[in-house]
Design an enzyme around this catalytic site. Structure first.
Site, PDB file in Angstrom:
ATOM      1  CB  ALA A  80      26.022  34.046  33.637  1.00 16.85           C
ATOM      2  NE  ARG A  88      38.415  37.038  37.753  1.00 11.45           N
ATOM      3  CZ  ARG A  88      39.718  37.118  37.576  1.00 11.45           C
ATOM      4  NH1 ARG A  88      40.510  37.266  38.609  1.00 11.45           N
ATOM      5  NH2 ARG A  88      40.244  37.072  36.378  1.00 11.45           N
ATOM      6  CG  ASP A 148      43.949  42.514  27.311  1.00  6.73           C
ATOM      7  OD1 ASP A 148      43.533  43.029  28.353  1.00  6.73           O
ATOM      8  OD2 ASP A 148      43.411  41.520  26.785  1.00  6.73           O
ATOM      9  NE  ARG A 151      40.746  47.122  25.296  1.00  4.65           N
ATOM     10  CZ  ARG A 151      39.961  46.378  26.051  1.00  4.65           C
ATOM     11  NH1 ARG A 151      40.472  45.592  26.995  1.00  4.65           N
ATOM     12  NH2 ARG A 151      38.639  46.399  25.876  1.00  4.65           N
ATOM     13  CG  HIS A 175      41.188  39.218  29.002  1.00 10.56           C
ATOM     14  ND1 HIS A 175      41.590  40.392  28.417  1.00 10.56           N
ATOM     15  CD2 HIS A 175      39.826  39.241  28.979  1.00 10.56           C
ATOM     16  CE1 HIS A 175      40.531  41.090  28.048  1.00 10.56           C
ATOM     17  NE2 HIS A 175      39.445  40.414  28.380  1.00 10.56           N
TER      18      HIS A 175
END
Length: 314
Positions: A80, A88, A148, A151, A175
């Site tokens: 979902a 959260r 990450d 990045r 993360h």
């Protein structure tokens, strides 16, 4: 003839991009896409399949959970999405309910597979998947901070005008918002980050903080502009799958289960991990500086706190 079969659970933006990345990188010979919306899975699989004559031989199909049988890797991108106003924890509990039905079905047809969880919050859902599946932790992996870390390297490479592949460093921890840029162990080639930074005579104050914030907020920036992220994470997933199927024993910052490393236990969290054909071959443990160690433990506690409050522990 031995084939490499990867099944993708979820044919949304990330699942479809992952199937495409797997095809383009010649990672698997068989790709099965499953989604509760079968027509969507069919459309994505057909679109990708029609380009297969231009790459290495690969079969791409949409199928049922039963069609994923005997997969070498099952990539889980289903789950979902967080809605406005949802916490959260709300999102976690919603996905736990989905996974409690989904994971046993996957395991039923794939008792020897490696489960690679990509859905967010990835550290929490990887732990949930491990608990529900009953698999050894080595065969349940989260995509973690592989993206990450990419990045991070890309941002430094751009700032220093060098090939990002020559930047060696890691983003560890959750993360998410509590992730940590490990500058103390980052090198440019064989030169420490601090040495290289000094040699560039960059006068910007707070350079490290800016780069770390850029990495942490990257997904938010993309989502604000296009509504979702999918391409770079798909490349990260393909990289993990390649390391597994080729038994590369590559060091990747996957979300892995810790049992005391870095003074942290009973949590899935990202740290440099040796990845090979059996999944997690070894978790690398190295000395962090004091601030990084504190931040890593705090990051683990955030993940644990959400799990403790979730319906999984009820």
């Amino acid at each position: 003839m031995k084939t490499n079969k990867i099944s993708i659970i979820g044919a949304g933006n990330v699942g479809a991009a992952t199937a495409f990345a797997l095809m383009m990188n010649k990672v698997a010979s068989d790709i099965v896409m499953y989604d509760i919306d079968h027509k969507k899975a069919e459309g994505e699989a057909l679109d990708i399949f029609q380009g297969t004559s231009l790459v290495a031989p690969v079969d791409v199909v949409a199928g049922s959970i039963e069609d994923t049988k005997d997969s070498d890797i099952v990539v889980i991108t289903a789950g979902a999405a967080q809605k406005p106003g949802e916490t959260r924890l709300d999102l976690v509990n919603k996905n736990i309910a989905i996974y409690q039905k989904l994971i046993p079905e996957i395991v039923k047809y794939n008792p020897h597979t490696i489960l690679l969880v990509v859905s967010n919050p990835v550290d929490i859902l990887t732990y949930v998947t491990w608990k529900i599946s009953g698999f050894p932790s080595e065969r349940v992996i989260g995509s973690g901070t592989v993206l990450d870390t990419s990045r991070f390297k890309s941002a430094i490479g751009r700032a220093f005008d060098i090939d990002a592949r020559n930047v060696h460093g890691y983003i560890i921890g959750e993360h998410g918002d509590s992730e940590i840029a490990v500058y103390s162990k980052t090198t440019i080639g064989v030169i420490t980050f601090d040495e290289y930074f000094k040699s560039q005579k960059i006068k910007e104050k707070g350079f490290k903080t800016r780069i770390a914030a850029e990495v942490k907020n990257a997904a938010y920036e993309i989502i604000q502009r296009k509504g979702y992220t999918n391409y770079a994470v798909a490349v990260a997933v393909a990289r993990i799958c390649t390391a597994i199927l080729r038994d590369e024993r590559s060091i990747l910052t996957t979300s892995s289960y810790l049992t005391g490393e870095y003074h942290v236990d009973d949590v899935y969290i990202s740290t440099p991990t040796v990845i090979g054909r059996s999944g997690v071959a070894k978790i690398l443990e190295f000395d962090l500086d004091a601030d990084e160690q504190i931040a890593f433990e705090e990051s683990a506690n955030i993940i644990k706190g959400i799990l403790k409050a979730s319906t999984l522990e009820k």
